[in-house]
Design an enzyme around this catalytic site. Structure first.
Site: not given
Ligand code: TNX
Length: 528
Positions: A332-333
């Site tokens: 993710d991200e």
């Molecule tokens: C998004 S959900 C993220 C996390 C954060 C979260 C906080 C996801 C796969 N990545 O790194 O902790 O939001 O709500």
């Protein structure tokens, strides 16, 4: 005079307790009539009340088949019932009547059970040990909440008469705990496991690495844990699990029929690893440890061979510690990784997971690369996620990628309930109990075939969560709703009925010492 008043008040309280009335005057401490068979969370698939209740007495035995698993679940049940009933409750293969746990052929599947209750006894029948365990959780909820207390309570201990037949809608009913942003000890994780088991959750996903901390010992890269695990959000001491600690979590989870799904998040969310080993960085310079809450700034160096040696070692050691089928590789991200590099990285890393005998899970961004055959994608979008992104996940689902649903504006347990919630985040919106419950996993993702949906999982990210009481306040009551979304047939799904069943859980949580959010949407049964 003062003393006299106190004595009188005490006498009065004792009288009320003896009469089965709570000292707060709000609700009966022990209802004289048993809990109806359908007042259970998650809602059972089918319920047929009939006949007289069963009463647990000082002579009750817990009868088990001569199998190790049935005996273990019998002992577990005895451990729940003995302190509050004060009864001996021997677990035995002999005798008649009483509470019987029985393994037998039947239409129960891997996790289903039937519970038959009548004047002579309660029998839980299942084809597999997990079914017996889930049946025992139902039995717990049919007994008064005070059964959960650790001191002797007055009773009576009645179980309504009739039959429950129950099998889950989905095989994946998960909860994720982020032990990276804040570290949680083995005992804290065990406490959460026990709470998850009460609602028939069967996967514990542990988010073991992130920018703020690496939480699992890896022998071939020891600084990951000793240095990369040495802090957390806000700069506390952090911590990590030794291999023995992790095995103990796996063992304890398995004893409650939960499978541990470990996650090493890559190629982003890797600052703790990059800080521990300079050679993992493209420029060869280790960044400092990180204790803030930003996301998307770190990336493994996709072009360096050592990156794949590192990933191979980590996955090999983690796979060897993990009896479960899955290994979550995050994904993710990855905002600091180019799309081309992301695809390249995932193309190299997924085969490593397969090589060590595990099935890949990734956050749904993995569907923007080439998910390997049999991989699962965990969807964490929200109503506002772009149609394109939803379509990408749906297309992968049509192509055979299984989907775990964790919509952030529904079952992210770290979202605030209201603007006043003292803990949590609100980037996905405010998520009250009704909103969290009121959706259907089967039709949630447009264009994804219902057969691709493997189940639901409720993640708890811990940027703002530092202790067990914080976990519990955010998880309860929403966790119960997520569990019901995963277990109960769609036909039982209805908020007005659910909120009444949910309200009945409140006194049970109080008895268990769980401090929950008293949502005004739910007609709680107690006055506090
Ligand atoms: C998004 S959900 C993220 C996390 C954060 C979260 C906080 C996801 C796969 N990545 O790194 O902790 O939001 O709500």
């Amino acid at each position: 005079m003062r003393q006299h008043h106190r004595t009188l008040r005490l006498l009065g309280s004792l009288l009320l307790v003896a009469m089965g009335v709570s000292v707060t005057g709000a609700a009966p401490a022990q209802a004289a009539s048993p809990t109806p068979l359908d007042r259970v969370v998650p809602a059972p698939a089918s319920v047929a009340p009939s006949g007289s209740p069963y009463r647990i007495t000082p002579d009750t035995r817990i009868r088990v088949d001569d199998s190790r698993e049935a005996r273990r679940t019998g002992e577990y049940l005895a451990t729940v019932l003995r302190p509050s009933t004060g009864y001996r409750l021997p677990v035995t293969a002999h005798g008649a009547g009483g509470i019987r746990l029985r393994l037998a052929e039947g239409p129960f599947g891997a996790e289903g059970y039937r519970l038959d209750s009548g004047r002579k006894g309660v029998t839980i029948t299942a084809a597999k040990p997990a079914g017996l365990f889930h049946g025992v959780q139902t039995l717990r909820q049919l007994l008064p909440p005070a059964v959960e207390k650790d001191s002797v309570q007055p009773g009576p201990w009645l179980v309504a008469g009739g039959t429950i037949q129950d099998t889950p809608r989905y095989g994946w009913r998960g909860a994720m705990l982020d032990v990276s942003r804040h570290f949680f000890t083995v005992d804290q994780v065990k406490r959460y496991i026990d709470q998850l088991a009460l609602y028939k959750i069967n996967k514990l996903h542990l988010h073991l690495s992130d920018d703020q901390g690496w939480r699992i010992a890896i022998d071939s890269w020891p600084r990951l844990a000793t240095y990369g695990g040495s802090t957390q959000v806000g700069g506390g001491p952090g911590g990590h699990y030794t291999k023995a600690d992790y095995k103990e979590i796996v063992r304890y989870a398995a004893s409650r029929y939960l499978e541990v799904v470990p996650e090493i998040d890559m190629p982003g969310h890797t600052n703790a690893a990059l800080a521990s080993y300079a050679e993992l960085n493209c420029d060869g310079v280790a960044p400092p440890l990180y204790t803030g809450t930003d996301v998307g700034f770190s990336s493994l160096c996709v072009g360096k061979e050592i990156t794949y040696d590192f990933v191979d070692d980590v996955i090999r050691e983690l796979a060897a510690l993990t009896p479960g089928r899955y290994l979550h590789i995050g994904g993710d991200e990855a905002h600091s990784t180019s799309h081309a590099d992301y695809v390249k990285f995932m193309d190299r890393v997924q085969p490593i997971v397969a090589e060590y005998g595990k099935t890949v899970i990734g956050w749904h961004q993995l569907t923007g690369a080439n998910p390997s055959r049999g991989a699962l994608a965990q969807y964490w979008g929200l109503d506002g996620t772009s149609a394109e992104e939803k379509a990408q996940v749906a297309a992968a689902a049509r192509g055979g990628t299984g989907i775990i649903l964790s919509p952030a504006d529904r079952i992210y347990l770290d979202m605030k309930y209201t603007a006043d919630t003292p803990l949590g985040l609100d980037w996905a919106g405010l998520v009250e109990v009704k909103r969290s419950y009121d959706w259907d996993p089967g039709t949630y993702l447009p264009g994804a075939p219902a057969s691709a949906i493997r189940g639901v999982e409720a993640p708890l990210w811990t940027e703002t969560i530092a202790k067990s009481a914080d976990i519990e306040y955010m998880a309860f009551p929403r966790l119960a709703g997520a569990a019901e979304l995963g277990w109960s047939p769609a036909s039982t799904h209805e908020w007005e009925a659910y909120k009444v069943r949910l309200a009945a859980q409140g006194p049970r949580w109080e008895a268990l010492g769980i401090g929950y959010y008293r949502s005004p949407q739910v007609p709680w049964q107690t006055a506090e």
